[in-house]
Design a protein around this motif. Sequence first.
Motif, PDB file in Angstrom:
ATOM      1  N   THR A 155       0.829  -1.205   0.000  1.00 42.25           N
ATOM      2  CA  THR A 155       0.000   0.000   0.000  1.00 42.25           C
ATOM      3  C   THR A 155       0.864   1.257   0.000  1.00 42.25           C
ATOM      4  OG1 THR A 155      -0.181  -0.001   2.427  1.00 42.25           O
ATOM      5  CG2 THR A 155      -1.937  -1.099   1.180  1.00 42.25           C
ATOM      6  N   LYS A 156       0.384   2.281  -0.676  1.00 42.75           N
ATOM      7  CA  LYS A 156       1.096   3.550  -0.709  1.00 42.75           C
ATOM      8  C   LYS A 156       0.973   4.299   0.614  1.00 42.75           C
ATOM      9  CE  LYS A 156       0.547   4.048  -5.710  1.00 42.75           C
ATOM     10  NZ  LYS A 156      -0.051   4.841  -6.824  1.00 42.75           N
ATOM     11  N   ALA A 157      -0.066   4.007   1.376  1.00 43.90           N
ATOM     12  CA  ALA A 157      -0.287   4.662   2.666  1.00 43.90           C
ATOM     13  C   ALA A 157       0.058   3.716   3.805  1.00 43.90           C
ATOM     14  CB  ALA A 157      -1.742   5.108   2.795  1.00 43.90           C
ATOM     15  N   ALA A 158       0.396   4.293   4.954  1.00 43.13           N
ATOM     16  CA  ALA A 158       0.644   3.533   6.175  1.00 43.13           C
ATOM     17  C   ALA A 158      -0.603   3.608   7.059  1.00 43.13           C
ATOM     18  CB  ALA A 158       1.850   4.086   6.915  1.00 43.13           C
ATOM     19  N   TYR A 159      -0.788   2.584   7.882  1.00 39.61           N
ATOM     20  CA  TYR A 159      -1.963   2.498   8.746  1.00 39.61           C
ATOM     21  C   TYR A 159      -1.531   2.059  10.142  1.00 39.61           C
ATOM     22  CZ  TYR A 159      -4.232   2.476   4.177  1.00 39.61           C
ATOM     23  OH  TYR A 159      -4.618   2.791   2.900  1.00 39.61           O
ATOM     24  N   THR A 160      -2.361   2.412  11.138  1.00 40.72           N
ATOM     25  CA  THR A 160      -2.027   2.096  12.529  1.00 40.72           C
ATOM     26  C   THR A 160      -2.998   1.072  13.118  1.00 40.72           C
ATOM     27  OG1 THR A 160      -1.011   4.276  12.821  1.00 40.72           O
ATOM     28  CG2 THR A 160      -1.601   3.082  14.828  1.00 40.72           C
ATOM     29  N   ASP A 161      -4.190   1.510  13.491  1.00 42.43           N
ATOM     30  CA  ASP A 161      -5.203   0.614  14.059  1.00 42.43           C
ATOM     31  C   ASP A 161      -6.334   0.442  13.058  1.00 42.43           C
ATOM     32  OD1 ASP A 161      -3.749   0.428  16.397  1.00 42.43           O
ATOM     33  OD2 ASP A 161      -4.894   1.992  17.429  1.00 42.43           O
ATOM     34  N   TYR A 162      -6.706  -0.824  12.776  1.00 46.79           N
ATOM     35  CA  TYR A 162      -7.685  -1.053  11.709  1.00 46.79           C
ATOM     36  C   TYR A 162      -8.147  -2.498  11.690  1.00 46.79           C
ATOM     37  CZ  TYR A 162      -3.208  -2.499   9.752  1.00 46.79           C
ATOM     38  OH  TYR A 162      -1.974  -3.070   9.576  1.00 46.79           O
ATOM     39  N   GLN A 163      -9.173  -2.733  10.895  1.00 47.23           N
ATOM     40  CA  GLN A 163      -9.594  -4.068  10.490  1.00 47.23           C
ATOM     41  C   GLN A 163      -9.368  -4.184   8.986  1.00 47.23           C
ATOM     42  OE1 GLN A 163     -13.693  -3.692  12.240  1.00 47.23           O
ATOM     43  NE2 GLN A 163     -13.309  -5.801  12.881  1.00 47.23           N
ATOM     44  N   ILE A 164      -8.925  -5.352   8.548  1.00 48.76           N
ATOM     45  CA  ILE A 164      -8.789  -5.659   7.124  1.00 48.76           C
ATOM     46  C   ILE A 164      -9.729  -6.812   6.803  1.00 48.76           C
ATOM     47  CG2 ILE A 164      -7.262  -6.472   5.279  1.00 48.76           C
ATOM     48  CD1 ILE A 164      -4.917  -5.480   6.941  1.00 48.76           C
ATOM     49  N   ARG A 165     -10.375  -6.702   5.661  1.00 50.09           N
ATOM     50  CA  ARG A 165     -11.159  -7.820   5.138  1.00 50.09           C
ATOM     51  C   ARG A 165     -10.666  -8.085   3.717  1.00 50.09           C
ATOM     52  NH1 ARG A 165     -16.892  -6.638   6.275  1.00 50.09           N
ATOM     53  NH2 ARG A 165     -16.729  -5.158   4.554  1.00 50.09           N
ATOM     54  N   ALA A 166     -10.200  -9.296   3.443  1.00 52.40           N
ATOM     55  CA  ALA A 166      -9.608  -9.614   2.146  1.00 52.40           C
ATOM     56  C   ALA A 166     -10.140 -10.944   1.633  1.00 52.40           C
ATOM     57  CB  ALA A 166      -8.089  -9.666   2.242  1.00 52.40           C
ATOM     58  N   GLU A 167     -10.541 -10.954   0.358  1.00 56.56           N
ATOM     59  CA  GLU A 167     -10.955 -12.188  -0.306  1.00 56.56           C
ATOM     60  C   GLU A 167      -9.781 -12.685  -1.149  1.00 56.56           C
ATOM     61  OE1 GLU A 167     -14.509 -11.553  -2.557  1.00 56.56           O
ATOM     62  OE2 GLU A 167     -15.494 -10.463  -0.924  1.00 56.56           O
ATOM     63  N   PHE A 168      -9.422 -13.972  -0.978  1.00 58.47           N
ATOM     64  CA  PHE A 168      -8.257 -14.487  -1.700  1.00 58.47           C
ATOM     65  C   PHE A 168      -8.464 -15.936  -2.109  1.00 58.47           C
ATOM     66  CE2 PHE A 168      -7.479 -15.642   2.696  1.00 58.47           C
ATOM     67  CZ  PHE A 168      -6.904 -16.909   2.631  1.00 58.47           C
ATOM     68  N   TRP A 169      -7.687 -16.348  -3.118  1.00 57.23           N
ATOM     69  CA  TRP A 169      -7.685 -17.729  -3.615  1.00 57.23           C
ATOM     70  C   TRP A 169      -6.230 -18.113  -3.852  1.00 57.23           C
ATOM     71  CZ3 TRP A 169      -5.949 -21.019  -7.268  1.00 57.23           C
ATOM     72  CH2 TRP A 169      -6.676 -22.171  -7.555  1.00 57.23           C
ATOM     73  N   VAL A 170      -5.847 -19.323  -3.418  1.00 53.79           N
ATOM     74  CA  VAL A 170      -4.468 -19.788  -3.627  1.00 53.79           C
ATOM     75  C   VAL A 170      -4.473 -21.261  -4.025  1.00 53.79           C
ATOM     76  CG1 VAL A 170      -3.326 -18.176  -2.046  1.00 53.79           C
ATOM     77  CG2 VAL A 170      -4.230 -20.334  -1.166  1.00 53.79           C
ATOM     78  N   ASP A 171      -3.459 -21.643  -4.809  1.00 60.64           N
ATOM     79  CA  ASP A 171      -3.187 -23.063  -4.998  1.00 60.64           C
ATOM     80  C   ASP A 171      -2.715 -23.661  -3.673  1.00 60.64           C
ATOM     81  OD1 ASP A 171      -3.791 -23.520  -7.674  1.00 60.64           O
ATOM     82  OD2 ASP A 171      -1.819 -22.852  -8.367  1.00 60.64           O
ATOM     83  N   THR A 172      -2.870 -24.965  -3.543  1.00 56.18           N
ATOM     84  CA  THR A 172      -2.488 -25.622  -2.292  1.00 56.18           C
ATOM     85  C   THR A 172      -1.010 -25.415  -1.952  1.00 56.18           C
ATOM     86  OG1 THR A 172      -4.211 -27.302  -2.557  1.00 56.18           O
ATOM     87  CG2 THR A 172      -2.363 -27.845  -1.110  1.00 56.18           C
ATOM     88  N   ASP A 173      -0.140 -25.404  -2.977  1.00 52.95           N
ATOM     89  CA  ASP A 173       1.295 -25.281  -2.703  1.00 52.95           C
ATOM     90  C   ASP A 173       1.804 -23.844  -2.759  1.00 52.95           C
ATOM     91  OD1 ASP A 173       0.949 -25.000  -5.408  1.00 52.95           O
ATOM     92  OD2 ASP A 173       2.684 -26.221  -5.970  1.00 52.95           O
TER      93      ASP A 173
END
Length: 210
Positions: free
Chosen positions: A71-89
């Motif tokens: 991220t271009k910005a810095a953060y201190t206290d927060y919640q993140i919600r992220a949707e992701f998909w990965v291969d098993t390896d």
Amino acid sequence: MKRWSAVSIALLLVGFAAFSTSHQASGQTERGWVTLFDGKNLDNFNKIGDANWRIEDGAVVADKGNGFLVTKAAYTDYQIRAEFWVDTDANSGIFIRCTDPEKIGSANAYEVNIWDTRPDPTYGTGAIVDLAKVDPMPKAGGKWNVYEITAKGSTFTVTLNGQKTVDGAQDAKFASGRIALQHGLGVKDDKGVANDKGVVKFRRVEIKPL
């Protein structure tokens, strides 16, 4: 008097609607969540390393290389919600409070791991590396997942697909910093060469300041 009160109320409603629209246009939802990535562009991130990040079908994807979206910005206290998909390896993760945006690692940030085949599974998927172990380790490979990460002061909580994997871990080394999404090096082969393949996708990333 009643007539002027009705006009005043109407003007207030118009002003509120304009305020709400301007905030939504800037990426902030009505619940206070700010969209960092919505599947369309990487305007909020810098690429570090040689991972081959690109946008495909509403997600940012990498399947080769060792690198980060920071991220271009810095953060201190927060919640993140992220949707992701990965291969098993695949080796991935979300690094928070990164103190050096040019050199991301668990030595200068907190690594919320995504790595089902990590040689030491106690710090695999769902764990914060070198801070909060996970047992048993959940599996994220081959499906869409949702990470919810809370960093408030020296307290950290992680939830994966509704299952709490880190509950109130304590550490005060890093108080603020960038957020980084990873496509990293995987398990080494019998010649000691680390696998840099494995698909990693992030479909949506949001943050809510606390």
